[in-house]
Design a protein around this motif. Structure first.
Motif, PDB file in Angstrom:
ATOM      1  N   LYS A 106       0.830  -1.217   0.000  1.00 19.36           N
ATOM      2  CA  LYS A 106       0.000   0.000   0.000  1.00 19.36           C
ATOM      3  C   LYS A 106       0.860   1.262   0.000  1.00 19.36           C
ATOM      4  O   LYS A 106       0.385   2.355   0.300  1.00 19.36           O
ATOM      5  CB  LYS A 106      -0.894   0.018   1.247  1.00 19.36           C
ATOM      6  N   THR A 107       2.151   1.098  -0.267  1.00 17.18           N
ATOM      7  CA  THR A 107       3.103   2.201  -0.105  1.00 17.18           C
ATOM      8  C   THR A 107       2.643   3.503  -0.752  1.00 17.18           C
ATOM      9  O   THR A 107       2.585   4.545  -0.095  1.00 17.18           O
ATOM     10  CB  THR A 107       4.479   1.789  -0.665  1.00 17.18           C
ATOM     11  N   PHE A 108       2.306   3.455  -2.037  1.00 20.13           N
ATOM     12  CA  PHE A 108       1.995   4.705  -2.747  1.00 20.13           C
ATOM     13  C   PHE A 108       0.673   5.303  -2.274  1.00 20.13           C
ATOM     14  O   PHE A 108       0.546   6.520  -2.149  1.00 20.13           O
ATOM     15  CB  PHE A 108       1.987   4.483  -4.265  1.00 20.13           C
ATOM     16  N   LYS A 109      -0.291   4.430  -1.991  1.00 16.84           N
ATOM     17  CA  LYS A 109      -1.594   4.902  -1.488  1.00 16.84           C
ATOM     18  C   LYS A 109      -1.390   5.602  -0.141  1.00 16.84           C
ATOM     19  O   LYS A 109      -1.944   6.671   0.121  1.00 16.84           O
ATOM     20  CB  LYS A 109      -2.499   3.676  -1.325  1.00 16.84           C
ATOM     21  N   ASP A 110      -0.565   5.012   0.695  1.00 16.00           N
ATOM     22  CA  ASP A 110      -0.299   5.588   2.026  1.00 16.00           C
ATOM     23  C   ASP A 110       0.489   6.897   1.905  1.00 16.00           C
ATOM     24  O   ASP A 110       0.239   7.842   2.656  1.00 16.00           O
ATOM     25  CB  ASP A 110       0.486   4.595   2.899  1.00 16.00           C
TER      26      ASP A 110
END
Ligand SMILES: Cc1cc2nc3c(=O)[nH]c(=O)nc-3n(C[C@H](O)[C@H](O)[C@H](O)COP(=O)(O)O)c2cc1C
Length: 142
Positions: A106-110
């Motif tokens: 979820k890196t980019f969403k977070d």
């Protein structure tokens, strides 16, 4: 266009990616230092729990037109030092990249939830410096 690449890297993969992107874009580099010594898997727990940390940087992101922020993936999200950097700096124009062992999670969403929507994102498998992916990412930024 003045471009800054701010990145955190514990074992060097994200640093190498940052350097490759910097070369392509003739950008400045700024390593985000986590004042907390990180070893083992505890950092993953802190990342997952969104724990704050203390960081040190050298460059002022306000002096740049765009700031590209890089992180290793820890527990499916950004490293604590990168969360802290995004929280501390209200960045106008951004792009994100990460290096991972398995997947981006979820890196980019977070990251987007803490900062602004990036104009481009790039996920790289740890030691594989995929030049064509890096080139494509940089083409969006120039
Ligand atoms: C504490 C910790 C947690 C990690 N969690 C993940 C993960 O959830 N998913 C994944 O794909 N890789 C995970 N990795 C692997 C790193 O994302 C990968 O090795 C990365 O390239 C390391 O970047 P660096 O060399 O810049 O520190 C983790 C590594 C560490 C040390």
């Amino acid at each position: 266009m003045k471009t800054l690449i701010a990145y955190y890297s514990r074992s060097g993969n994200t640093k190498k990616a940052a350097e490759a992107i910097a070369k392509e874009l003739k950008a400045d580099l700024d390593e985000i230092i986590d004042n907390k010594k990180r070893s083992g898997i505890k950092g993953g727990r802190d990342a997952f729990l969104k724990k704050p940390t203390k960081i040190a940087t050298k460059k002022d992101p306000k002096a740049y037109d765009i700031v590209i922020v890089g992180t290793p993936v820890w527990a499916g999200t950004m490293a604590p030092a990168v969360r802290e950097y995004l929280k501390a700096n209200k960045l106008n124009k951004t792009a994100f990249f990460c290096t991972y062992g398995g997947s981006e999670g979820k890196t980019f969403k977070d990251m987007e939830a803490v900062a602004k929507k990036p104009i481009a994102v790039l996920g790289l498998k740890d030691k594989v410096l995929d030049r064509s992916k890096i080139k494509k990412f940089c083409e969006v930024i120039v």
